[in-house]
Design a protein around this motif. Structure first.
Motif, PDB file in Angstrom:
ATOM      1  N   ASP A  83      12.072   2.148  -9.588  1.00 62.40           N
ATOM      2  CA  ASP A  83      12.420   2.179 -11.003  1.00 62.40           C
ATOM      3  C   ASP A  83      12.028   0.893 -11.725  1.00 62.40           C
ATOM      4  N   LEU A  84      12.375  -0.254 -11.147  1.00 62.29           N
ATOM      5  CA  LEU A  84      12.175  -1.522 -11.848  1.00 62.29           C
ATOM      6  C   LEU A  84      10.703  -1.902 -11.954  1.00 62.29           C
ATOM      7  N   ILE A 121       0.830  -1.206   0.000  1.00 63.67           N
ATOM      8  CA  ILE A 121       0.000   0.000   0.000  1.00 63.67           C
ATOM      9  C   ILE A 121       0.868   1.261   0.000  1.00 63.67           C
ATOM     10  N   GLY A 122       1.861   1.303   0.873  1.00 67.51           N
ATOM     11  CA  GLY A 122       2.697   2.495   0.963  1.00 67.51           C
ATOM     12  C   GLY A 122       3.469   2.775  -0.310  1.00 67.51           C
ATOM     13  N   THR A 123       4.059   1.729  -0.901  1.00 67.67           N
ATOM     14  CA  THR A 123       4.834   1.934  -2.126  1.00 67.67           C
ATOM     15  C   THR A 123       3.927   2.283  -3.294  1.00 67.67           C
ATOM     16  N   ALA A 124       2.722   1.710  -3.321  1.00 60.81           N
ATOM     17  CA  ALA A 124       1.769   2.058  -4.377  1.00 60.81           C
ATOM     18  C   ALA A 124       1.405   3.536  -4.317  1.00 60.81           C
ATOM     19  N   ILE A 125       1.186   4.052  -3.110  1.00 63.01           N
ATOM     20  CA  ILE A 125       0.875   5.481  -2.965  1.00 63.01           C
ATOM     21  C   ILE A 125       2.068   6.330  -3.391  1.00 63.01           C
ATOM     22  N   GLN A 162       7.417  -4.171  -1.676  1.00 62.47           N
ATOM     23  CA  GLN A 162       7.800  -2.930  -2.353  1.00 62.47           C
ATOM     24  C   GLN A 162       7.679  -3.062  -3.875  1.00 62.47           C
ATOM     25  N   MET A 163       8.109  -4.190  -4.407  1.00 62.67           N
ATOM     26  CA  MET A 163       8.012  -4.394  -5.849  1.00 62.67           C
ATOM     27  C   MET A 163       6.556  -4.482  -6.301  1.00 62.67           C
ATOM     28  N   ALA A 164       5.748  -5.234  -5.559  1.00 61.26           N
ATOM     29  CA  ALA A 164       4.335  -5.349  -5.911  1.00 61.26           C
ATOM     30  C   ALA A 164       3.647  -3.991  -5.826  1.00 61.26           C
ATOM     31  N   GLY A 165       3.960  -3.237  -4.781  1.00 59.65           N
ATOM     32  CA  GLY A 165       3.361  -1.917  -4.629  1.00 59.65           C
ATOM     33  C   GLY A 165       3.782  -0.954  -5.718  1.00 59.65           C
ATOM     34  N   ALA A 166       5.057  -1.009  -6.106  1.00 62.82           N
ATOM     35  CA  ALA A 166       5.533  -0.115  -7.167  1.00 62.82           C
ATOM     36  C   ALA A 166       4.819  -0.402  -8.486  1.00 62.82           C
TER      37      ALA A 166
END
Length: 241
Positions: free
Chosen positions: A196-197, A12-16, A91-95
């Motif tokens: 980035d990735l 959730i946090g990385t998606a935001i 983090q990767m899923a959220g990004a």
């Protein structure tokens, strides 16, 4: 923190974070955006506000690390590695999720952009690219800029008042703005491998008209550079503090 809380919090946090960050770039560069040509300062603050919103949201669940370089730096400092893969997976899923959400928000602009005689490039909305392509210089920039992020974050933990007052995340957000303004010119300051990735993968997969290349030949630099910066930050912190 349970494994589920860590994963969900980081997603959730990385998606935001990516929704705000990629969103501000889309707002500035895409045709038919009301914020078109607003400039680099707006982009730097947009990313900083993305860090603030994402980290404050994730903090109760996972601590709001949102960045594999930060996660690695903390692990080197604490010696606790067992949760690192879980943090990075979230983090990767959220990004990737945040990049998809940005595409949906600006869907009409992406479609209209493709109909222009000279379409705006879209990869820069999702991922970074160097102003001058020089692998050694680009890698060095990402390493140094990431140290400028992770080392202060580790040091902020020594100031008890920041954590108790809840202002640590706010300070980190302004730190990200400062990095963007001061160190972002050469490479666009990835300073976060997932940032980035993940969106670069989404850019390659999304049906964006006339989207061009996803520039995989450069993609290793904004992953390897920040990870090296995170490792060095952890080592410096342990040695100096």
């Amino acid at each position: 923190m349970s494994n589920g809380d860590i994963f969900v919090g980081e997603v959730i946090g990385t998606a935001i974070l990516i929704l705000f960050g990629a969103g501000v770039v889309a707002a500035v560069v895409l045709n038919y955006s009301k914020a078109q040509n607003a400039g680099w300062v707006v982009i730097a603050f947009g990313w900083g506000f993305g860090v603030m919103a994402g980290a404050y949201t994730a903090a109760p669940l996972s601590g709001g690390q949102l960045n594999p370089a930060v996660t690695v730096g903390i692990a080197i400092d604490t010696g606790k590695w067992d949760k690192v893969p879980l943090y990075i997976a979230g983090q990767m899923a959220g990004a990737m999720l945040g990049a998809v959400l940005c595409w949906l928000v600006y869907y009409a602009q992406f479609q209209a952009n493709a109909e222009e005689e000279i379409a705006q490039p879209t990869l820069g909305i999702f991922s970074t690219a160097p102003a001058i392509r020089n692998p050694v210089a680009n890698l060095m920039t990402e390493i140094i800029a990431t140290i400028g992020l992770v080392l202060p974050i580790l040091a902020f933990g020594l100031t008890k008042g920041l954590g108790e007052s809840g202002t640590a995340v706010l300070v980190v957000s302004f730190l990200v703005v400062g990095i963007g303004l001061s160190l972002g010119g050469p490479t666009g300051y990835a300073i976060n491998p997932a940032r980035d990735l993940g969106p670069r993968i989404v850019h390659a997969l999304l049906p964006i008209p006339n989207k061009g290349t996803s520039d995989w030949s450069y993609s290793w630099i904004p992953v390897v550079g920040p990870l090296i910066g995170g490792v060095l930050s952890g080592l410096i912190f342990k040695a100096a503090f």
